[in-house]
Design a protein around this motif. Structure first.
Motif, PDB file in Angstrom:
ATOM      1  N   UNK A 188      -1.050   6.322 -15.559  1.00  0.00           N
ATOM      2  CA  UNK A 188      -1.071   7.772 -15.366  1.00  0.00           C
ATOM      3  C   UNK A 188      -1.621   8.105 -13.992  1.00  0.00           C
ATOM      4  N   UNK A 189      -2.708   7.433 -13.608  1.00  0.00           N
ATOM      5  CA  UNK A 189      -3.328   7.721 -12.310  1.00  0.00           C
ATOM      6  C   UNK A 189      -2.367   7.432 -11.164  1.00  0.00           C
ATOM      7  N   UNK A 190      -1.694   6.283 -11.235  1.00  0.00           N
ATOM      8  CA  UNK A 190      -0.753   5.921 -10.185  1.00  0.00           C
ATOM      9  C   UNK A 190       0.438   6.848 -10.142  1.00  0.00           C
ATOM     10  N   UNK A 191       0.966   7.209 -11.314  1.00  0.00           N
ATOM     11  CA  UNK A 191       2.131   8.096 -11.372  1.00  0.00           C
ATOM     12  C   UNK A 191       1.829   9.452 -10.760  1.00  0.00           C
ATOM     13  N   UNK A 192       0.677  10.023 -11.115  1.00  0.00           N
ATOM     14  CA  UNK A 192       0.303  11.337 -10.563  1.00  0.00           C
ATOM     15  C   UNK A 192       0.089  11.256  -9.054  1.00  0.00           C
ATOM     16  N   UNK A 193      -0.557  10.185  -8.603  1.00  0.00           N
ATOM     17  CA  UNK A 193      -0.774  10.015  -7.159  1.00  0.00           C
ATOM     18  C   UNK A 193       0.555   9.870  -6.430  1.00  0.00           C
ATOM     19  N   UNK A 194       1.509   9.155  -7.032  1.00  0.00           N
ATOM     20  CA  UNK A 194       2.820   8.988  -6.424  1.00  0.00           C
ATOM     21  C   UNK A 194       3.556  10.311  -6.291  1.00  0.00           C
TER      22      UNK A 194
END
Length: 273
Positions: A188-194
């Motif tokens: 989730x963290x990576x997806x939102x940052x992307x």
């Protein structure tokens, strides 16, 4: 004579500017590129400046600086876990072209069309009866250019932030929990940052006049589609084929993003007309 001078001016500016930057990068204590990577980036930057001017240059430089920055997020931790980028994130020629080949081809296409060597005509492709629905080719190539870097920055940011801060990572094909850094893993963290990264660089493309506000939407949607498809490729195919390296996957990733943005824009134009 003046026309000849005007023709060479972009080349002179591009070579001069990028040679100075290459020299500064060469002596900088923190290496963002390997020596070979520097020369490949120098050639790429000249191509972008000559074909797309400072506007296209601003997009690729934004990608490079932000992408290099996010690669170093949590570097000590990622190195300890064995999931950090090689050479502490310093990019070599394979990384330069893995990230920028699609964008470079789009820029080259714009340059060729603007030079007058090729004048696109819908009838050559059997679209004469749909001429009103065929978008301007330069605008589509510019959209694809921005979308390719929006996709790559989203992918880089999602991966690096996910490896550094992802609390739970799942394999995209099965949604089963897997260790951080696993090929095809998402968080989730990576997806939102992307998503934030893709929005930011798309707005850079809009700010310099390469795309319009609707183009920002297409770039962000295309980046999301391509980044997730790249994860699927990583989870299903990458381990099966030795030639499918991270750099080759990156080329497919940016190509998918560029094509997706163009198809979204073309579909929208067809609907509203």
């Amino acid at each position: 004579m003046s026309s000849l001078i005007n023709f060479f001016n972009p080349w002179l500016v591009a070579v001069g500017l990028n040679t100075v930057l290459l020299g500064l990068a060469w002596i900088a204590p923190k290496k963002l590129l390997t020596p070979a990577g520097l020369f490949h980036a120098w050639f790429l930057s000249i191509l972008i400046w000559v074909t797309l001017g400072w506007q296209g240059y601003a997009v690729v430089m934004f990608y490079f600086l932000v992408g290099s920055g996010v690669t170093r997020i949590g570097m000590a931790q990622k190195e300890a876990e064995g999931i950090a980028e090689k050479r502490s994130g310093a990019r070599g020629p394979e990384n330069v072209w893995g990230s920028a080949l699609t964008g470079a081809l789009c820029a080259l296409g714009v340059g060729i069309i603007n030079s007058g060597f090729i004048v696109p005509n819908p009838q050559y492709f059997g679209f004469a009866q749909y001429k009103s629905l065929v978008p301007n080719p330069q605008s589509l190539l510019l959209l694809a250019y921005v979308a390719s870097f929006s996709t790559k920055l989203a992918d880089t940011t999602a991966s690096e932030v996910g490896k550094a801060y992802g609390k739970s990572t799942f394999l995209i094909t099965t949604l089963q929990p897997v260790p951080r850094g696993t090929e095809g893993a998402v968080s989730l963290e990576g997806t939102l940052a992307g998503i934030v990264a893709s929005v930011t660089i798309a707005f850079v493309g809009w700010g310099v006049g390469l795309i319009d506000l609707l183009g920002v939407v297409w770039c962000v949607l295309a980046a999301f589609i391509a980044t997730n498809l790249e994860s699927v490729i990583g989870a299903t195919l990458q381990s099966k084929y030795t030639w499918l390296t991270n750099e080759v996957v990156n080329i497919f990733n940016t190509l998918i993003g560029a094509i997706a943005a163009v198809l979204l824009a073309w579909t929208w134009i067809s609907i509203i007309k």
